[in-house]
Design a protein around this motif. Structure first.
Motif, PDB file in Angstrom:
ATOM      1  N   PHE A  88       5.586   2.150 -29.032  1.00 20.70           N
ATOM      2  CA  PHE A  88       6.140   3.110 -28.075  1.00 20.70           C
ATOM      3  C   PHE A  88       5.235   3.237 -26.853  1.00 20.70           C
ATOM      4  N   THR A  89       3.925   3.279 -27.080  1.00 26.93           N
ATOM      5  CA  THR A  89       2.982   3.391 -25.970  1.00 26.93           C
ATOM      6  C   THR A  89       3.052   2.171 -25.061  1.00 26.93           C
ATOM      7  N   CYS A  90       3.170   0.988 -25.661  1.00 21.58           N
ATOM      8  CA  CYS A  90       3.264  -0.237 -24.863  1.00 21.58           C
ATOM      9  C   CYS A  90       4.523  -0.227 -23.997  1.00 21.58           C
ATOM     10  N   VAL A  91       5.646   0.173 -24.590  1.00 16.84           N
ATOM     11  CA  VAL A  91       6.897   0.244 -23.826  1.00 16.84           C
ATOM     12  C   VAL A  91       6.794   1.292 -22.727  1.00 16.84           C
ATOM     13  N   TRP A  92       6.181   2.418 -23.052  1.00 14.91           N
ATOM     14  CA  TRP A  92       6.027   3.518 -22.094  1.00 14.91           C
ATOM     15  C   TRP A  92       5.174   3.088 -20.903  1.00 14.91           C
ATOM     16  N   ILE A  93       4.053   2.430 -21.190  1.00 16.44           N
ATOM     17  CA  ILE A  93       3.174   1.959 -20.117  1.00 16.44           C
ATOM     18  C   ILE A  93       3.855   0.862 -19.308  1.00 16.44           C
ATOM     19  N   ALA A  94       4.576  -0.028 -20.000  1.00 12.18           N
ATOM     20  CA  ALA A  94       5.275  -1.112 -19.305  1.00 12.18           C
ATOM     21  C   ALA A  94       6.324  -0.559 -18.346  1.00 12.18           C
ATOM     22  N   ALA A  95       6.997   0.523 -18.742  1.00 14.84           N
ATOM     23  CA  ALA A  95       8.005   1.127 -17.867  1.00 14.84           C
ATOM     24  C   ALA A  95       7.365   1.677 -16.597  1.00 14.84           C
ATOM     25  N   ILE A  96       6.227   2.353 -16.746  1.00 12.33           N
ATOM     26  CA  ILE A  96       5.539   2.897 -15.570  1.00 12.33           C
ATOM     27  C   ILE A  96       5.036   1.765 -14.671  1.00 12.33           C
ATOM     28  N   ILE A  97       4.443   0.737 -15.290  1.00 10.36           N
ATOM     29  CA  ILE A  97       3.948  -0.395 -14.501  1.00 10.36           C
ATOM     30  C   ILE A  97       5.104  -1.092 -13.784  1.00 10.36           C
ATOM     31  N   GLY A  98       6.258  -1.180 -14.462  1.00  8.45           N
ATOM     32  CA  GLY A  98       7.420  -1.794 -13.833  1.00  8.45           C
ATOM     33  C   GLY A  98       7.858  -1.044 -12.587  1.00  8.45           C
ATOM     34  N   ILE A  99       7.871   0.284 -12.674  1.00  4.09           N
ATOM     35  CA  ILE A  99       8.238   1.086 -11.499  1.00  4.09           C
ATOM     36  C   ILE A  99       7.222   0.891 -10.384  1.00  4.09           C
ATOM     37  N   PHE A 100       5.946   0.870 -10.749  1.00  2.00           N
ATOM     38  CA  PHE A 100       4.909   0.656  -9.741  1.00  2.00           C
ATOM     39  C   PHE A 100       5.058  -0.718  -9.090  1.00  2.00           C
ATOM     40  N   THR A 101       5.423  -1.717  -9.875  1.00  8.24           N
ATOM     41  CA  THR A 101       5.589  -3.065  -9.329  1.00  8.24           C
ATOM     42  C   THR A 101       6.729  -3.106  -8.318  1.00  8.24           C
ATOM     43  N   ILE A 102       7.826  -2.438  -8.654  1.00  8.24           N
ATOM     44  CA  ILE A 102       8.961  -2.380  -7.726  1.00  8.24           C
ATOM     45  C   ILE A 102       8.562  -1.694  -6.428  1.00  8.24           C
ATOM     46  N   LEU A 103       7.842  -0.579  -6.562  1.00 13.14           N
ATOM     47  CA  LEU A 103       7.407   0.142  -5.365  1.00 13.14           C
ATOM     48  C   LEU A 103       6.441  -0.692  -4.532  1.00 13.14           C
ATOM     49  N   LYS A 104       5.563  -1.407  -5.206  1.00 10.22           N
ATOM     50  CA  LYS A 104       4.588  -2.215  -4.478  1.00 10.22           C
ATOM     51  C   LYS A 104       5.275  -3.326  -3.698  1.00 10.22           C
ATOM     52  N   ARG A 105       6.252  -3.959  -4.321  1.00 12.29           N
ATOM     53  CA  ARG A 105       6.980  -5.016  -3.620  1.00 12.29           C
ATOM     54  C   ARG A 105       7.752  -4.453  -2.433  1.00 12.29           C
ATOM     55  N   LYS A 106       8.352  -3.291  -2.633  1.00  4.91           N
ATOM     56  CA  LYS A 106       9.075  -2.668  -1.525  1.00  4.91           C
ATOM     57  C   LYS A 106       8.114  -2.272  -0.420  1.00  4.91           C
ATOM     58  N   LYS A 107       6.940  -1.822  -0.807  1.00  9.92           N
ATOM     59  CA  LYS A 107       5.917  -1.457   0.173  1.00  9.92           C
ATOM     60  C   LYS A 107       5.484  -2.678   0.978  1.00  9.92           C
ATOM     61  N   GLN A 108       5.275  -3.790   0.304  1.00 12.63           N
ATOM     62  CA  GLN A 108       4.883  -5.012   0.999  1.00 12.63           C
ATOM     63  C   GLN A 108       5.982  -5.482   1.944  1.00 12.63           C
ATOM     64  N   HIS A 109       7.219  -5.333   1.504  1.00 14.95           N
ATOM     65  CA  HIS A 109       8.342  -5.702   2.370  1.00 14.95           C
ATOM     66  C   HIS A 109       8.372  -4.821   3.609  1.00 14.95           C
ATOM     67  N   LEU A 110       8.105  -3.523   3.426  1.00 14.08           N
ATOM     68  CA  LEU A 110       8.102  -2.602   4.557  1.00 14.08           C
ATOM     69  C   LEU A 110       6.945  -2.904   5.500  1.00 14.08           C
ATOM     70  N   GLU A 111       5.787  -3.265   4.952  1.00 14.23           N
ATOM     71  CA  GLU A 111       4.643  -3.598   5.799  1.00 14.23           C
ATOM     72  C   GLU A 111       4.922  -4.844   6.631  1.00 14.23           C
ATOM     73  N   SER A 112       5.540  -5.835   6.003  1.00  7.68           N
ATOM     74  CA  SER A 112       5.873  -7.046   6.758  1.00  7.68           C
ATOM     75  C   SER A 112       6.888  -6.746   7.852  1.00  7.68           C
ATOM     76  N   PHE A 113       7.786  -5.809   7.563  1.00  6.43           N
ATOM     77  CA  PHE A 113       8.764  -5.398   8.578  1.00  6.43           C
ATOM     78  C   PHE A 113       8.067  -4.685   9.729  1.00  6.43           C
ATOM     79  N   ASP A 114       7.079  -3.819   9.398  1.00  6.48           N
ATOM     80  CA  ASP A 114       6.328  -3.111  10.439  1.00  6.48           C
ATOM     81  C   ASP A 114       5.573  -4.091  11.333  1.00  6.48           C
ATOM     82  N   LYS A 115       4.946  -5.089  10.706  1.00  8.15           N
ATOM     83  CA  LYS A 115       4.173  -6.054  11.482  1.00  8.15           C
ATOM     84  C   LYS A 115       5.071  -6.859  12.410  1.00  8.15           C
ATOM     85  N   SER A 116       6.245  -7.192  11.924  1.00 12.23           N
ATOM     86  CA  SER A 116       7.167  -7.975  12.752  1.00 12.23           C
ATOM     87  C   SER A 116       7.672  -7.180  13.947  1.00 12.23           C
ATOM     88  N   ASN A 117       7.623  -5.842  13.822  1.00 10.15           N
ATOM     89  CA  ASN A 117       8.076  -4.984  14.917  1.00 10.15           C
ATOM     90  C   ASN A 117       6.912  -4.365  15.678  1.00 10.15           C
TER      91      ASN A 117
END
Length: 355
Positions: A324-353
């Motif tokens: 249960f702990t492994c699944v719980w931690i994996a879920a949080i890390i998964g959300i963080f990974t999605i946010l990080k990728r979206k953040k990187q996409h936004l940063e690349s968009f900022d740089k292009s503009n």
């Protein structure tokens, strides 16, 4: 500090005797606060004399903040020891390179890092440690655990707030793009998901402790009462209560199990104890048979209590809890990974503009 914070709940949960001397916890707390807040008050009193009370008002915040920053500082020290070069990400960097640049139009966003996860982990671990200290009959350790828990959760909250996809107030009229609006929505949903996962994990931990570990702690306490009692009827009632608290079969020790931790054998030993208590209750209290019977019951109770104390740590680290702990931690890390990728996409968009 982190080692002490991690080990104290484990020692309490493992029923390690922390009261070698009866007044040891009081001495520990006194030393803890004397070397921390006490020393701080003494120093500022000597430095500021008349204004020392005003400076002392910020002491609680300083303690909480410094404790919470210990995770980040520890990571920095380990990076230095291992030769890793990392920037200090908690320093705002707005990318001001031209005289016409306005810092208010810049987004102060920190990347999602493992340090934020560690801060969150220590905060949740501290909450569980508080529950363990309370339910195991060791409330005197709650202030130490709670103080550090507040610090970790406070810094974790700051880490979350500083990683938001946001634009600061600016004199320049700025309209968010479609990508930025979508990033804001994703961030809010992700934060709600993280809060929901944390709440679910805390609730599951509480119910798991209440259903699995707490009955074991109650049984261990009843064995203490059995060993101190000389009333067979009370002993019989306590034995029946213990039989209801523990499982009827199975072995909680999943790594190198033995018969001493087999619940079926423990139940059988309790039946023998109960039969012995019934026989002892039928003989005169001043007879040698009565005293022999009580000594036999006390000895059996001590042995079974020791076996159950060996079981308790495995109740915390059961296979289901680990999964249960492994699944719980994996879920949080998964959300963080999605946010990080979206953040990187936004940063690349900022740089292009050119933002």
């Amino acid at each position: 500090m982190l080692i002490q914070f991690l080990t104290l709940p484990i020692l309490i949960a493992s029923n390690v005797n922390l009261y070698v001397v009866s007044f040891l916890p009081v001495i520990t707390l006194a030393t803890y606060f004397a070397m921390g807040p006490g020393a701080y008050l003494y120093i500022i009193h000597n430095m500021y004399d008349k204004n020392w009370k005003e400076k002392a008002m910020v002491m609680p915040y300083l303690i909480i903040y410094s404790i919470g920053m210990s995770v980040n500082n520890t990571v920095a020290v380990l990076d230095a020891v291992l030769g890793r070069k990392n920037e200090f990400l908690r320093t705002p960097k707005y990318g001001i390179v031209k005289n016409t640049d306005d810092w208010r139009a810049k987004a102060y966003n920190l990347p999602f890092s493992q340090t934020t996860l560690l801060e969150l982990f220590f905060g949740i671990y501290g909450i569980l440690g508080i529950f363990i200290a309370i339910f195991s009959g060791n409330p005197i350790w709650v202030p130490i655990i709670a103080l550090q828990t507040i610090g970790f959760l406070y810094i974790a909250c700051l880490s979350f707030s500083h990683t938001r996809f946001k634009r600061g107030d600016s004199k320049i009229v700025y309209t968010k793009t479609k990508e930025e609006k979508m990033a804001d929505i994703i961030h809010k949903l992700a934060m709600a998901g993280i809060v929901a996962i944390i709440c679910f994990g805390a609730y599951s931990s509480y119910t798991g402790y209440q259903n699995d570990v707490y009955p074991m702690d109650q049984s261990i306490g009843l064995f203490d009462r059995i060993m101190a009692s000389s009333e067979p009827k009370t002993i019989i009632a306590d034995i029946n209560a213990i039989k209801g608290f523990i499982p009827t079969e199975g072995n909680a020790v999943w790594l190198f199990p033995t018969e001493t931790t087999n619940f079926s054998r423990i139940q059988a030993d309790l039946d023998v104890m109960e039969a012995s208590a019934v026989k002892t209750s039928a003989v005169p209290r001043d007879s040698s048979a009565f005293h022999t019977g009580m000594m036999d019951i006390s000895l059996r109770a001590e042995i079974i209590q020791g076996n159950m104390m060996d079981i308790v740590p495995y109740m915390y680290a059961s296979v289901s809890n680990i999964l249960f702990t492994c699944v719980w931690i994996a879920a949080i890390i998964g959300i963080f990974t999605i946010l990080k990728r979206k953040k990187q996409h936004l940063e690349s968009f900022d740089k292009s503009n050119g933002v």
